[in-house]
Every structure is written in C-alpha cells, then in structure tokens.
Write a protein that holds these residues in place. Structure first.
Motif, PDB file in Angstrom:
ATOM      1  N   ILE A   1      58.402  30.686  37.211  1.00  0.00           N
ATOM      2  CA  ILE A   1      57.180  31.492  37.231  1.00  0.00           C
ATOM      3  C   ILE A   1      56.407  31.341  38.296  1.00  0.00           C
ATOM      4  O   ILE A   1      56.435  30.445  39.016  1.00  0.00           O
ATOM      5  CB  ILE A   1      56.421  30.801  36.019  1.00  0.00           C
ATOM      6  N   GLU A   2      56.028  32.578  38.816  1.00  0.00           N
ATOM      7  CA  GLU A   2      54.998  32.473  39.980  1.00  0.00           C
ATOM      8  C   GLU A   2      53.625  33.219  39.799  1.00  0.00           C
ATOM      9  O   GLU A   2      53.734  34.019  38.786  1.00  0.00           O
ATOM     10  CB  GLU A   2      55.651  32.788  41.003  1.00  0.00           C
ATOM     11  N   GLY A   3      52.668  32.848  40.315  1.00  0.00           N
ATOM     12  CA  GLY A   3      51.435  33.522  40.352  1.00  0.00           C
ATOM     13  C   GLY A   3      50.472  32.776  39.733  1.00  0.00           C
ATOM     14  O   GLY A   3      49.081  32.943  39.650  1.00  0.00           O
ATOM     15  N   LEU A   4      50.568  31.414  39.034  1.00  0.00           N
ATOM     16  CA  LEU A   4      49.437  30.725  38.400  1.00  0.00           C
ATOM     17  C   LEU A   4      48.726  30.151  39.584  1.00  0.00           C
ATOM     18  O   LEU A   4      49.399  29.328  40.443  1.00  0.00           O
ATOM     19  CB  LEU A   4      49.921  29.924  37.700  1.00  0.00           C
ATOM     20  N   PRO A   5      47.577  29.625  39.280  1.00  0.00           N
ATOM     21  CA  PRO A   5      46.772  29.060  40.161  1.00  0.00           C
ATOM     22  C   PRO A   5      46.992  27.689  40.213  1.00  0.00           C
ATOM     23  O   PRO A   5      47.635  27.143  39.191  1.00  0.00           O
ATOM     24  CB  PRO A   5      45.280  29.367  39.995  1.00  0.00           C
ATOM     25  N   ALA A   6      46.829  26.793  41.420  1.00  0.00           N
ATOM     26  CA  ALA A   6      46.997  25.426  41.561  1.00  0.00           C
ATOM     27  C   ALA A   6      45.767  24.848  40.319  1.00  0.00           C
ATOM     28  O   ALA A   6      44.533  25.597  40.095  1.00  0.00           O
ATOM     29  CB  ALA A   6      46.623  25.027  42.603  1.00  0.00           C
TER      30      ALA A   6
ATOM     31  N   THR B   1      53.671  35.230  22.309  1.00  0.00           N
ATOM     32  CA  THR B   1      54.258  34.685  23.737  1.00  0.00           C
ATOM     33  C   THR B   1      54.174  35.808  24.550  1.00  0.00           C
ATOM     34  O   THR B   1      53.673  35.806  25.798  1.00  0.00           O
ATOM     35  CB  THR B   1      55.445  34.049  23.426  1.00  0.00           C
ATOM     36  N   ARG B   2      54.639  37.260  24.337  1.00  0.00           N
ATOM     37  CA  ARG B   2      54.776  38.296  25.177  1.00  0.00           C
ATOM     38  C   ARG B   2      53.500  38.725  25.500  1.00  0.00           C
ATOM     39  O   ARG B   2      53.274  39.118  26.517  1.00  0.00           O
ATOM     40  CB  ARG B   2      55.794  39.118  24.647  1.00  0.00           C
ATOM     41  N   ILE B   3      52.456  38.938  24.465  1.00  0.00           N
ATOM     42  CA  ILE B   3      51.134  39.167  24.528  1.00  0.00           C
ATOM     43  C   ILE B   3      50.410  38.278  25.498  1.00  0.00           C
ATOM     44  O   ILE B   3      49.834  38.984  26.251  1.00  0.00           O
ATOM     45  CB  ILE B   3      50.699  39.412  23.339  1.00  0.00           C
ATOM     46  N   ALA B   4      50.747  37.258  25.491  1.00  0.00           N
ATOM     47  CA  ALA B   4      50.098  36.259  26.574  1.00  0.00           C
ATOM     48  C   ALA B   4      50.341  36.384  27.968  1.00  0.00           C
ATOM     49  O   ALA B   4      49.668  36.319  28.892  1.00  0.00           O
ATOM     50  CB  ALA B   4      50.411  34.646  26.025  1.00  0.00           C
ATOM     51  N   TRP B   5      51.678  36.889  28.038  1.00  0.00           N
ATOM     52  CA  TRP B   5      52.123  37.181  29.482  1.00  0.00           C
ATOM     53  C   TRP B   5      51.226  38.140  30.101  1.00  0.00           C
ATOM     54  O   TRP B   5      50.739  38.304  31.336  1.00  0.00           O
ATOM     55  CB  TRP B   5      53.701  37.703  29.538  1.00  0.00           C
ATOM     56  N   VAL B   6      51.114  39.376  29.183  1.00  0.00           N
ATOM     57  CA  VAL B   6      50.102  40.500  29.693  1.00  0.00           C
ATOM     58  C   VAL B   6      48.901  40.114  29.938  1.00  0.00           C
ATOM     59  O   VAL B   6      48.275  40.427  31.061  1.00  0.00           O
ATOM     60  CB  VAL B   6      50.144  41.489  28.783  1.00  0.00           C
ATOM     61  N   LEU B   7      48.243  39.302  28.994  1.00  0.00           N
ATOM     62  CA  LEU B   7      47.021  38.953  29.166  1.00  0.00           C
ATOM     63  C   LEU B   7      46.490  38.174  30.270  1.00  0.00           C
ATOM     64  O   LEU B   7      45.870  38.209  31.115  1.00  0.00           O
ATOM     65  CB  LEU B   7      46.319  38.292  28.064  1.00  0.00           C
ATOM     66  N   ALA B   8      47.534  37.356  30.593  1.00  0.00           N
ATOM     67  CA  ALA B   8      47.147  36.364  31.854  1.00  0.00           C
ATOM     68  C   ALA B   8      47.490  37.192  33.129  1.00  0.00           C
ATOM     69  O   ALA B   8      46.886  36.772  33.845  1.00  0.00           O
ATOM     70  CB  ALA B   8      48.437  35.294  31.893  1.00  0.00           C
ATOM     71  N   ASN B   9      48.515  38.054  32.979  1.00  0.00           N
ATOM     72  CA  ASN B   9      48.563  38.919  34.221  1.00  0.00           C
ATOM     73  C   ASN B   9      47.479  39.655  34.293  1.00  0.00           C
ATOM     74  O   ASN B   9      46.898  39.858  35.586  1.00  0.00           O
ATOM     75  CB  ASN B   9      49.760  39.613  34.199  1.00  0.00           C
ATOM     76  N   GLU B  10      46.736  40.262  33.391  1.00  0.00           N
ATOM     77  CA  GLU B  10      45.624  41.088  33.717  1.00  0.00           C
ATOM     78  C   GLU B  10      44.388  40.134  34.176  1.00  0.00           C
ATOM     79  O   GLU B  10      43.413  40.852  35.042  1.00  0.00           O
ATOM     80  CB  GLU B  10      45.001  41.867  32.455  1.00  0.00           C
ATOM     81  N   ILE B  11      44.058  38.907  33.797  1.00  0.00           N
ATOM     82  CA  ILE B  11      43.092  38.049  34.028  1.00  0.00           C
ATOM     83  C   ILE B  11      43.132  37.656  35.519  1.00  0.00           C
ATOM     84  O   ILE B  11      42.435  37.471  36.211  1.00  0.00           O
ATOM     85  CB  ILE B  11      43.045  37.010  33.173  1.00  0.00           C
ATOM     86  N   LEU B  12      44.517  37.452  36.120  1.00  0.00           N
ATOM     87  CA  LEU B  12      44.770  37.273  37.435  1.00  0.00           C
ATOM     88  C   LEU B  12      44.409  38.325  38.252  1.00  0.00           C
ATOM     89  O   LEU B  12      43.830  38.158  39.656  1.00  0.00           O
ATOM     90  CB  LEU B  12      46.269  36.469  37.501  1.00  0.00           C
ATOM     91  N   LEU B  13      44.865  39.680  37.790  1.00  0.00           N
ATOM     92  CA  LEU B  13      44.410  40.779  38.574  1.00  0.00           C
ATOM     93  C   LEU B  13      43.081  41.159  38.682  1.00  0.00           C
ATOM     94  O   LEU B  13      42.593  41.309  39.789  1.00  0.00           O
ATOM     95  CB  LEU B  13      45.448  41.924  38.044  1.00  0.00           C
ATOM     96  N   LYS B  14      42.520  40.929  37.635  1.00  0.00           N
ATOM     97  CA  LYS B  14      41.028  41.234  37.718  1.00  0.00           C
ATOM     98  C   LYS B  14      40.010  40.249  38.237  1.00  0.00           C
ATOM     99  O   LYS B  14      39.216  40.760  39.100  1.00  0.00           O
ATOM    100  CB  LYS B  14      40.460  41.321  36.137  1.00  0.00           C
TER     101      LYS B  14
ATOM    102  N   GLU C   1      38.508  28.104  41.299  1.00  0.00           N
ATOM    103  CA  GLU C   1      37.888  29.541  41.692  1.00  0.00           C
ATOM    104  C   GLU C   1      37.995  30.812  40.854  1.00  0.00           C
ATOM    105  O   GLU C   1      37.088  31.423  40.716  1.00  0.00           O
ATOM    106  CB  GLU C   1      38.693  29.650  43.167  1.00  0.00           C
ATOM    107  N   LEU C   2      39.082  30.793  40.160  1.00  0.00           N
ATOM    108  CA  LEU C   2      39.420  31.701  38.817  1.00  0.00           C
ATOM    109  C   LEU C   2      38.209  31.521  38.070  1.00  0.00           C
ATOM    110  O   LEU C   2      37.593  32.759  37.765  1.00  0.00           O
ATOM    111  CB  LEU C   2      40.703  31.558  38.400  1.00  0.00           C
ATOM    112  N   LYS C   3      37.990  30.437  37.412  1.00  0.00           N
ATOM    113  CA  LYS C   3      36.988  30.370  36.568  1.00  0.00           C
ATOM    114  C   LYS C   3      35.519  30.767  37.049  1.00  0.00           C
ATOM    115  O   LYS C   3      34.716  31.177  36.348  1.00  0.00           O
ATOM    116  CB  LYS C   3      36.703  28.827  35.840  1.00  0.00           C
ATOM    117  N   HIS C   4      35.364  30.386  38.384  1.00  0.00           N
ATOM    118  CA  HIS C   4      34.014  30.787  38.876  1.00  0.00           C
ATOM    119  C   HIS C   4      33.942  32.404  39.132  1.00  0.00           C
ATOM    120  O   HIS C   4      32.867  32.918  38.547  1.00  0.00           O
ATOM    121  CB  HIS C   4      33.959  30.138  40.343  1.00  0.00           C
TER     122      HIS C   4
END
Length: 351
Positions: free
Chosen positions: A21-26, A323-336, A344-347
């Motif tokens: 997996i890649e793309g998750l914040p630290a 599970t699969r729905i969680a992938w999409v929602l996580a991706n969209e939050i990271l994009l937005k 930083e993401l929470k801020h």
C-alpha cells in the motif's frame, strides 16, 4: 486518479497473500488487533465451508510502520495460507516439481475457468482457479482494515447488514434457508446493505464521468467475486420524481433533508447524508451436487469439478464490500484534503 494505491498478489493455495500500500500519510495509528479482527469477521457467517476451520487468518506488517505508526512509506502486508503445508509441491514455483496432482480440466459453470483458460491458454484449470478464487479477498480485507483505521481518524464509521438469503427476507429464517440448501447439496446467495456515516460533503466530482464517486463505488463492489447487482440508495422503480427525491429542510438555520432515497450521493458527490450501498451475491457456483459441464481436454460431457466450497458466504461478502468501499473513501479524502502527515491532513479536513 489514485492517491491510496495498492497491489495484491498470491494464490488460493500458495504460500501467502501479499499487499503493498502507498499513499497513506505518516503518523497514522495502526492497530494490528483491529486488522486481525476484520480478517476474523470475513471468515465468519453461517454456511461457510471447511477451509474456515483450517485457516485462522492473521496479518503481518513487514514495512511502512514503526512503533505502531505509519512512516509515510509503502506498507507491506502478508497473510499466510496455513493450508500451504499440504500444497507445497502442487503450488511449487520450481519447474522440476511439476505434477498433475490436483490438476483438473472440467469447467465449473459460474466460475472463471472457461473464459480464463481461453484468455491465458491454460489446459490445467488449477492455474485459473488459484487466483480467481475469492480467497484473495483475505488480503483485500487487511488492506481495507487499514483504510478503515484511516477513516476513523475523521469520525467515519461503517456497518453492514444481511437483508435476504435466498427467498428468506427475515433474519429468523436465514439459518433455515441455509440448512435446507446444504441438505440439497446446493448453494444460496442473498442481499446485504453497507452504510457509512459522517462523510464530508463533496467527495467525488461531477466534472468528468470517471470522477463520480458513485461509479467508483459501484465498480469496487460489483467486482467482488459472485456479486451481480449493486444499488446506491433506494431503488427508484415505482417512485415518481415528487416522491423519490430528497427534499431540503431548514431547522434552526441548519440545512437538512426529509429523506435519504439517494443514499448519500448526488451528482457523483457525497452530500453529507449516510452512504447506503446494497449488493446482491449470486449462489456460489461450486456445489456438492455438480452441474453439467464439458471436459476441456476430451470435449466430452461430464460433471463440473468440485472444489471445497461454502454453502453461503453472503455475510463474508458484506465484510469484503465494507473493505472495498473504505478504499474508495480513503482515496477521495486524500485527494480532496491532502497532507503528508495525519496531523496536516486533519488540519486541512477541519479548517
């Protein structure tokens, strides 16, 4: 457009299933007990087969996490197949170990055997079965568990419920339906609903056809093995426009809705209401009472090959859908909202 990205690998009876997996914040807290509890949920449910008694899935994290927190680098997950001990030679990667043990050539109606054998030019249908098997959803659930941990940081929670098994629409009748099916050597499918709460407004977009979150969600749920239909919100058949669309309300200055027939999505975007997705799983096509088939080598009529299977796996399917729905929602939050660390993401999310 992908920010939360991953690949999985592994066969049903291979040594292990793996994901990167890649793309998750630290800084994201990773709870291995939660990941393993999700894997256990996938293995539960009335009507599951013998393999659930062999495997007790647990995940191992081999990169990307230190002292319980993500590093911002790729995360590697491994789920071992305990059954591999009995399949070492059969699933060996070494050419000198070639064997016909467990090979088969009779197509199973409803499976990937026929189309896969033609596409990949395979005569031993084991080479198709091993990756097309729903066993690969074990590692997907582990990936989804991490996506759920990410979503929980923003107060986003999910649940799922079985609404139908075969012809039974009442939970008191589900076990009875499954027991009767098992006695007949058959299999049975059903319907379930997944709900995600506390989503922000504006995940997805209306500006391009491939940016609509409804299309992305439908694709990930529809591609679960054995799923044949997906609905977002309430089926509009039988409604008129005046009774289906969710009217706006105003309560103490707060904009609300009188209903949620749209299932939380309008114009390809989340609208702040609960996300509601239903799906229908077909009966599993491997049965003790085999269907008619044809042998791929002799071209003679025969009965379909039987591989160890479940009578009913609708409950497990609902966990995979979460599970699969969680992938999409996580991706969209990271994009937005963006951000290299969870702080930083929470801020960005809350400002």
């Amino acid at each position: 457009m992908e920010k939360f990205r991953f690949l999985t690998a592994g066969e049903s009876h291979g040594k292990c299933l793996t994901a990167i997996i890649e793309g998750l914040p630290a800084g994201l807290n990773i709870d291995i007990d939660f990941i393993n509890s999700e894997l256990k949920r996938r293995q539960q449910g009335y009507g599951r087969g013998d393999r659930m008694q062999i495997e007790s899935d647990t995940a191992e994290i081999t990169s990307g996490v230190r002292f319980g927190k993500t590093l911002g680098s790729p995360i590697t997950l491994v789920v071992k197949n305990r059954d591999f001990e009995s399949w070492k030679k059969i699933m060996s990667v070494a050419p000198e170990d070639i064997t016909d043990e467990k090979a088969f050539s009779t197509f199973r109606p409803g499976h990937a055997d026929y189309a896969g054998s033609v596409k990949y030019n395979q005569t031993d249908l084991r080479n198709i079965l091993e990756r097309s098997s729903a066993r690969k959803t074990a590692i997907e659930v582990a990936v989804g568990a991490i996506a759920k941990l990410f979503l929980k940081e923003f107060g986003i929670e999910c649940s799922s419920e079985i609404t139908q098994i075969g012809t039974a629409c009442c939970c008191d009748k589900f076990k009875e339906e499954i027991d009767l099916t098992k006695e007949n050597g058959d299999s049975v499918g059903g319907k379930f609903v997944v709900v995600y709460k506390n989503l922000p407004i504006g995940l997805g977009s209306h500006v391009h056809w491939d940016r609509g979150i409804d299309g992305r969600l439908a694709q990930v749920v529809m591609s679960i093995p054995a799923v044949k239909a997906v609905e977002i919100g309430e089926n509009p058949l039988g409604y008129y426009g005046s009774t289906y669309h969710d009217e706006f309300t105003l309560n103490n200055g707060e904009i609300g809705r009188s209903s949620n027939h749209a299932g939380g999505i309008e114009g390809g975007m989340t609208n702040g209401q609960d996300l509601v997705i239903s799906a229908v799983m077909k009966p599993i096509p491997t049965m003790r009472k085999p269907l008619k088939s044809v042998d791929s080598k002799t071209h003679q009529p025969t009965e379909a090959h039987f591989e160890r299977s479940d009578v009913c796996a609708v409950e497990a399917c609902s966990v995979v859908a979460e599970t699969r729905i969680a992938w999409v929602l996580a991706n969209e939050i990271l994009l937005k909202f963006g951000g290299d660390s969870i702080e930083e993401l929470k801020h960005n999310y809350h400002k």
